[in-house]
Design a protein around this motif. Structure first.
Motif, short mmCIF file in Angstrom:
data_model
loop_
_atom_site.label_atom_id
_atom_site.label_comp_id
_atom_site.label_asym_id
_atom_site.label_seq_id
_atom_site.Cartn_x
_atom_site.Cartn_y
_atom_site.Cartn_z
N THR A 224 15.95 -1.91 0.85
CA THR A 224 15.76 -0.82 -0.09
C THR A 224 16.23 0.48 0.52
OG1 THR A 224 13.84 -1.95 -1.02
CG2 THR A 224 14.06 0.38 -1.51
N GLU A 225 17.10 1.18 -0.21
CA GLU A 225 17.64 2.44 0.29
C GLU A 225 17.16 3.59 -0.57
OE1 GLU A 225 21.89 4.43 1.60
OE2 GLU A 225 21.88 2.47 0.64
N PHE A 226 16.78 4.67 0.10
CA PHE A 226 16.36 5.91 -0.56
C PHE A 226 17.34 7.01 -0.19
CE2 PHE A 226 12.50 3.46 -0.02
CZ PHE A 226 11.86 3.61 -1.24
N GLU B 152 0.83 -1.21 0.00
CA GLU B 152 0.00 0.00 0.00
C GLU B 152 0.86 1.24 0.00
OE1 GLU B 152 -3.03 0.32 3.01
OE2 GLU B 152 -3.00 -1.85 3.28
N GLY B 153 0.32 2.31 -0.55
CA GLY B 153 0.98 3.59 -0.49
C GLY B 153 1.14 4.23 -1.86
N GLN B 154 1.67 5.43 -1.84
CA GLN B 154 1.93 6.14 -3.08
C GLN B 154 3.19 5.59 -3.76
OE1 GLN B 154 1.13 7.75 -0.15
NE2 GLN B 154 -0.94 8.21 -0.82
N ILE B 155 4.09 5.02 -2.97
CA ILE B 155 5.30 4.41 -3.51
C ILE B 155 5.31 2.94 -3.09
CG2 ILE B 155 7.83 4.43 -3.52
CD1 ILE B 155 7.64 7.45 -2.86
N ILE B 156 5.28 2.04 -4.07
CA ILE B 156 5.27 0.60 -3.83
C ILE B 156 6.67 0.06 -4.12
CG2 ILE B 156 4.26 -1.62 -4.47
CD1 ILE B 156 2.27 0.30 -3.13
N VAL B 157 7.22 -0.69 -3.15
CA VAL B 157 8.57 -1.22 -3.26
C VAL B 157 8.51 -2.74 -3.35
CG1 VAL B 157 10.79 -1.36 -2.07
CG2 VAL B 157 9.44 0.72 -1.90
N ASP B 158 9.22 -3.31 -4.30
CA ASP B 158 9.26 -4.76 -4.48
C ASP B 158 10.42 -5.32 -3.65
OD1 ASP B 158 8.85 -7.33 -5.34
OD2 ASP B 158 9.86 -7.02 -7.27
N ASP B 159 10.17 -5.46 -2.35
CA ASP B 159 11.20 -5.94 -1.42
C ASP B 159 10.48 -6.71 -0.32
OD1 ASP B 159 13.10 -6.29 0.58
OD2 ASP B 159 13.85 -4.23 0.48
#
Length: 120
Positions: A118-120, A60-67
């Protein structure tokens, strides 16, 4: 059945003198900041922060991460008076800001957020 001034009416649909309202013009939302995901191509890496709250997660969310190490709703970034704040959403593996596990913290330029692998 519609009630009009205390009486019942079987008339359906809009009032005969009612006018249709035109759809509101689309509003362009100003970009307030950017979140860059490490390890992706330049086209995929930059996310624009446009609203007051941006949620990052695996499901869920505005940014979806495949992790798989990122929770369904992992963290969120809130904008308030031009400043950005990071808040962990009770994620399983925690949220790290520049190497330190945080529940909430103010973001500064070039800070590194780690969620799962995952790093931002």
């Amino acid at each position: 059945m519609t009630t009009v001034a205390g009486r019942c009416s079987t008339r359906r649909g809009p009032h005969p003198t009612a006018r249709r309202r035109s759809a509101p013009a689309p509003v362009e939302v100003k970009v307030k900041g950017y979140l860059t995901q490490e390890g992706l191509s330049e086209e995929e890496a930059d996310y624009r922060l446009r609203g007051e709250t941006t949620v990052v997660g695996r499901r869920e969310g505005q940014i979806i991460v495949d992790d798989p190490a990122v929770s369904g709703r992992h963290f969120q970034i809130d904008e308030f008076s031009g400043r950005f704040f990071l808040r962990d959403l009770r994620s399983s593996n925690g949220t790290f800001l520049t190497g330190r596990m945080v529940r909430s913290a103010q973001l500064r330029s070039c800070g590194r957020i780690l969620s799962g692998s995952t790093e931002f």
